[in-house]
Design a protein around this motif. Structure first.
Motif, PDB file in Angstrom:
ATOM      1  N   TRP A  13       5.229  -1.581   2.239  1.00 30.03           N
ATOM      2  CA  TRP A  13       4.444  -1.751   3.465  1.00 30.03           C
ATOM      3  C   TRP A  13       4.173  -0.415   4.162  1.00 30.03           C
ATOM      4  O   TRP A  13       3.136  -0.243   4.805  1.00 30.03           O
ATOM      5  CB  TRP A  13       5.109  -2.730   4.424  1.00 30.03           C
ATOM      6  CG  TRP A  13       4.832  -4.148   4.019  1.00 30.03           C
ATOM      7  CD1 TRP A  13       5.719  -5.037   3.507  1.00 30.03           C
ATOM      8  CD2 TRP A  13       3.575  -4.819   4.060  1.00 30.03           C
ATOM      9  NE1 TRP A  13       5.091  -6.226   3.233  1.00 30.03           N
ATOM     10  CE2 TRP A  13       3.772  -6.121   3.562  1.00 30.03           C
ATOM     11  CE3 TRP A  13       2.296  -4.451   4.460  1.00 30.03           C
ATOM     12  CZ2 TRP A  13       2.747  -7.052   3.456  1.00 30.03           C
ATOM     13  CZ3 TRP A  13       1.266  -5.390   4.360  1.00 30.03           C
ATOM     14  CH2 TRP A  13       1.497  -6.661   3.869  1.00 30.03           C
ATOM     15  N   TYR A  15       3.609   2.422   2.561  1.00 31.51           N
ATOM     16  CA  TYR A  15       2.479   2.978   1.822  1.00 31.51           C
ATOM     17  C   TYR A  15       1.175   2.252   2.174  1.00 31.51           C
ATOM     18  O   TYR A  15       0.128   2.881   2.328  1.00 31.51           O
ATOM     19  CB  TYR A  15       2.721   2.911   0.314  1.00 31.51           C
ATOM     20  CG  TYR A  15       3.503   4.095  -0.206  1.00 31.51           C
ATOM     21  CD1 TYR A  15       2.867   5.309  -0.435  1.00 31.51           C
ATOM     22  CD2 TYR A  15       4.863   4.008  -0.470  1.00 31.51           C
ATOM     23  CE1 TYR A  15       3.561   6.402  -0.914  1.00 31.51           C
ATOM     24  CE2 TYR A  15       5.570   5.096  -0.935  1.00 31.51           C
ATOM     25  CZ  TYR A  15       4.922   6.289  -1.165  1.00 31.51           C
ATOM     26  OH  TYR A  15       5.613   7.372  -1.619  1.00 31.51           O
ATOM     27  N   VAL A  16       1.233   0.934   2.305  1.00 30.46           N
ATOM     28  CA  VAL A  16       0.040   0.164   2.681  1.00 30.46           C
ATOM     29  C   VAL A  16      -0.440   0.590   4.070  1.00 30.46           C
ATOM     30  O   VAL A  16      -1.638   0.787   4.292  1.00 30.46           O
ATOM     31  CB  VAL A  16       0.332  -1.355   2.631  1.00 30.46           C
ATOM     32  CG1 VAL A  16      -0.792  -2.150   3.280  1.00 30.46           C
ATOM     33  CG2 VAL A  16       0.550  -1.798   1.198  1.00 30.46           C
ATOM     34  N   VAL A  18       0.041   3.479   5.610  1.00 33.88           N
ATOM     35  CA  VAL A  18      -0.535   4.823   5.546  1.00 33.88           C
ATOM     36  C   VAL A  18      -1.923   4.778   4.912  1.00 33.88           C
ATOM     37  O   VAL A  18      -2.859   5.434   5.385  1.00 33.88           O
ATOM     38  CB  VAL A  18       0.406   5.773   4.773  1.00 33.88           C
ATOM     39  CG1 VAL A  18      -0.282   7.082   4.457  1.00 33.88           C
ATOM     40  CG2 VAL A  18       1.664   6.023   5.577  1.00 33.88           C
ATOM     41  N   ALA A  19      -2.080   4.006   3.849  1.00 31.86           N
ATOM     42  CA  ALA A  19      -3.389   3.891   3.198  1.00 31.86           C
ATOM     43  C   ALA A  19      -4.432   3.302   4.150  1.00 31.86           C
ATOM     44  O   ALA A  19      -5.575   3.777   4.215  1.00 31.86           O
ATOM     45  CB  ALA A  19      -3.277   3.034   1.937  1.00 31.86           C
ATOM     46  N   LEU A  20      -4.040   2.282   4.905  1.00 27.97           N
ATOM     47  CA  LEU A  20      -4.967   1.691   5.882  1.00 27.97           C
ATOM     48  C   LEU A  20      -5.299   2.683   6.989  1.00 27.97           C
ATOM     49  O   LEU A  20      -6.449   2.757   7.442  1.00 27.97           O
ATOM     50  CB  LEU A  20      -4.373   0.419   6.482  1.00 27.97           C
ATOM     51  CG  LEU A  20      -4.325  -0.792   5.559  1.00 27.97           C
ATOM     52  CD1 LEU A  20      -3.573  -1.934   6.228  1.00 27.97           C
ATOM     53  CD2 LEU A  20      -5.724  -1.215   5.164  1.00 27.97           C
ATOM     54  N   ILE A  22      -5.342   6.001   6.786  1.00 29.14           N
ATOM     55  CA  ILE A  22      -6.241   7.025   6.251  1.00 29.14           C
ATOM     56  C   ILE A  22      -7.641   6.453   6.051  1.00 29.14           C
ATOM     57  O   ILE A  22      -8.639   7.109   6.366  1.00 29.14           O
ATOM     58  CB  ILE A  22      -5.671   7.609   4.948  1.00 29.14           C
ATOM     59  CG1 ILE A  22      -4.438   8.449   5.265  1.00 29.14           C
ATOM     60  CG2 ILE A  22      -6.714   8.439   4.211  1.00 29.14           C
ATOM     61  CD1 ILE A  22      -3.686   8.945   4.058  1.00 29.14           C
ATOM     62  N   ALA A  23      -7.725   5.226   5.534  1.00 29.97           N
ATOM     63  CA  ALA A  23      -9.035   4.588   5.370  1.00 29.97           C
ATOM     64  C   ALA A  23      -9.723   4.417   6.723  1.00 29.97           C
ATOM     65  O   ALA A  23     -10.936   4.621   6.848  1.00 29.97           O
ATOM     66  CB  ALA A  23      -8.882   3.245   4.677  1.00 29.97           C
TER      67      ALA A  23
END
Length: 58
Positions: A13, A15-16, A18-20, A22-23
């Motif tokens: 979660w 990583y998810v 952080v990815a969200l 950055i997106a």
């Protein structure tokens, strides 16, 4: 898959998230760049004396 141990759910979660994040930042940057370009073209159209020369590079 790599064994992440007892904290696997938290790691995934994180990583998810952080990815969200950055997106979201990339999306906001693209949106803001288009909005700023639109405002600039409106300002240039309002006062043609202040336009950049045609041979100027951005």
């Amino acid at each position: 898959m790599i064994d992440l141990g007892p904290h696997a759910v938290f790691i995934v979660w994180a990583y998810v998230g952080v990815a969200l994040g950055i997106a979201g930042l990339i999306g906001w940057t693209l949106f803001d760049a288009r909005r700023t370009a639109s405002e600039l073209s409106q300002l240039e159209a309002r006062d043609p004396r202040r336009q950049r020369p045609a041979d100027a590079t951005p």
